[in-house]
Design an enzyme around this catalytic site. Structure first.
Site, PDB file in Angstrom:
ATOM      1  N   GLY B  25       0.781  -1.222   0.000  1.00 27.83           N
ATOM      2  CA  GLY B  25       0.000   0.000   0.000  1.00 27.83           C
ATOM      3  C   GLY B  25       0.817   1.278   0.000  1.00 27.83           C
ATOM      4  CD  GLU B  81       1.497   1.028   7.057  1.00 26.08           C
ATOM      5  OE1 GLU B  81       1.545   0.878   5.837  1.00 26.08           O
ATOM      6  OE2 GLU B  81       1.594   0.102   7.871  1.00 26.08           O
ATOM      7  CG  ASP B  85      -7.437   2.373   9.442  1.00 26.34           C
ATOM      8  OD1 ASP B  85      -8.026   3.443   9.390  1.00 26.34           O
ATOM      9  OD2 ASP B  85      -7.178   1.699   8.446  1.00 26.34           O
ATOM     10  CB  THR B  86      -6.861  -0.875  14.657  1.00 27.14           C
ATOM     11  OG1 THR B  86      -6.037  -1.669  13.801  1.00 27.14           O
ATOM     12  CG2 THR B  86      -8.310  -0.940  14.191  1.00 27.14           C
ATOM     13  N   GLY B  87      -3.954   0.515  14.307  1.00 25.11           N
ATOM     14  CA  GLY B  87      -2.560   0.474  14.753  1.00 25.11           C
ATOM     15  C   GLY B  87      -2.072  -0.934  15.041  1.00 25.11           C
ATOM     16  NE  ARG B 148      -1.725  -3.197  -4.295  1.00 23.38           N
ATOM     17  CZ  ARG B 148      -1.944  -3.249  -2.985  1.00 23.38           C
ATOM     18  NH1 ARG B 148      -1.925  -2.142  -2.277  1.00 23.38           N
ATOM     19  NH2 ARG B 148      -2.180  -4.398  -2.391  1.00 23.38           N
TER      20      ARG B 148
END
Lengths: 117, 161
Positions: B25, B81, B85-87, B148
Site C-alpha cells: 500500500g 505507512e 487505523d487501529t494500529g 492501486r
C-alpha cells in the site's frame, strides 16, 4: 527473530461472530486480551442496587483499554454510545473504545464478511 | 509531499535514516516521499501477511512475507505507512523492528484515522492527512489488489450483497 504472538489462555464462549472475529484478529497481531473481565455499574437505585451496568467485551492489558465490539452500523450505535458516555463520565480513568465491523473488514480486506447482525 | 519531505529531511539531517515501507500500500507514497527528502537516506521494504480471518488457507498469526534486506541495528528507522487505523499492524511491525535495536524508530503515514486507534502509543511523527472513516482506493490503496495504479485517492463505495 519474530515476536511471539500472545493468546489468551482459554477460548471463551463469545456472544456473536463479530466478537469471535475480533479475538481472532487480536491473536493474529499478538495483542493479549481478556474477555469481559469486568462489569461497570452505571446507575444505582435508591436502595443502592445496581439498575444499569455495562460489561465491555474485551480488555487489552498492554493498552489498558476496554473494547466494545459492535456489529451494528455506526449510525445505529446510539444506545451503546450512550452507555459509553455514562461509563466515561463515572469512570474517567477507564479507557474504552468501540470496535466497529468496519475495523475488522479493513484489516481483513474483505467486504463480504457474514457477521451476525 | 514537499512539506513532509522537508520536515523529514530537517529532522534526520546527517543521520542517514532508513525508510522502511510495508508493501504494497505504501509503494507510491514512499516513492514520492523519498524523492521529496533532500537528505541522504536508504530505502528498504517489508511485507506482512495480511489478516485473512477464518478463511481457508488463512494464517493464524501475522508473519513476514518479505524481510528487510539489511540490518537496522544502530540505524535511524522511519516506517513509511499508507494509513494508520487501529494500529494493530504497525504495533506488530514496531515490536518486530525494535527487537533489532535501531537507534530510533518513527512512523510517517500518508493517511491517519486516529479516532479508530486501539494501539495509541505508536511513534507517529509525520501525518499527511487525517481522513474520515471512508475506504480509499488509488495511489497505492487497493481493492482486491486492483486500482492501486489510480493516480489520485478516491473514496470507494460498497453495496452489500
Amino acid at each position: 527473530m519474530t515476536p511471539v504472538p500472545a493468546r489468551s489462555a482459554q477460548t471463551p464462549r463469545f456472544a456473536n461472530d463479530a466478537e469471535r472475529e475480533c479475538a481472532r484478529l487480536l491473536d493474529f497481531y499478538g495483542v493479549p486480551w481478556e474477555y469481559e473481565p469486568r462489569t461497570f455499574a452505571l446507575t444505582e437505585g435508591e436502595d443502592g442496587r445496581v439498575t444499569e451496568a455495562f460489561t465491555p467485551d474485551f480488555y487489552l492489558p498492554e493498552q489498558d483499554l476496554y473494547v466494545e465490539v459492535t456489529v451494528m452500523k455506526q449510525t445505529l450505535v446510539t444506545r451503546k454510545n450512550r452507555k459509553l458516555r455514562k461509563l466515561r463520565a463515572r469512570y474517567p480513568n477507564v479507557r474504552i473504545k468501540l470496535f466497529y465491523r468496519r475495523d475488522i473488514e479493513r484489516l481483513a480486506q474483505r467486504f463480504r464478511l457474514d457477521f451476525a447482525r | 509531499m514537499r512539506e513532509l519531505g522537508a520536515q523529514v529531511a530537517g529532522d534526520y539531517e546527517g543521520l542517514d535514516p532508513v525508510l522502511v515501507a510495508p508493501l504494497k500500500g505504501s509503494l507510491f507514497f514512499v516513492a514520492d516521499l523519498s524523492r521529496a527528502i533532500r537528505a541522504v537516506h536508504e530505502l528498504d521494504f517489508v511485507e506482512l501477511a495480511g489478516y485473512g480471518g477464518a478463511a481457508p488457507g488463512g494464517h493464524e498469526h501475522v508473519r513476514l512475507l518479505k524481510d528487510l534486506n539489511a540490518p537496522i541495528e544502530g540505524r535511524h528507522v522511519l516506517v513509511v505507512e499508507d494509513v494508520v487505523d487501529t494500529g494493530l499492524t504497525l504495533n506488530y511491525l514496531r515490536k518486530l523492528l525494535e527487537l533489532r535495536q535501531p537507534a530510533s524508530l518513527g512512523i510517517a503515514t500518508l493517511l491517519d484515522r486516529p479516532y479508530r486507534r486501539l494501539v495509541d502509543d505508536l511513534p507517529v511523527r509525520y501525518v499527511g492527512f487525517v481522513v474520515p472513516d471512508e475506504y480509499f482506493v488509488g495511489y497505492g490503496f487497493d481493492l482486491d489488489e486492483r486500482h492501486r495504479n489510480l493516480p489520485e485517492l478516491r473514496v470507494a463505495e460498497f453495496r452489500r450483497t
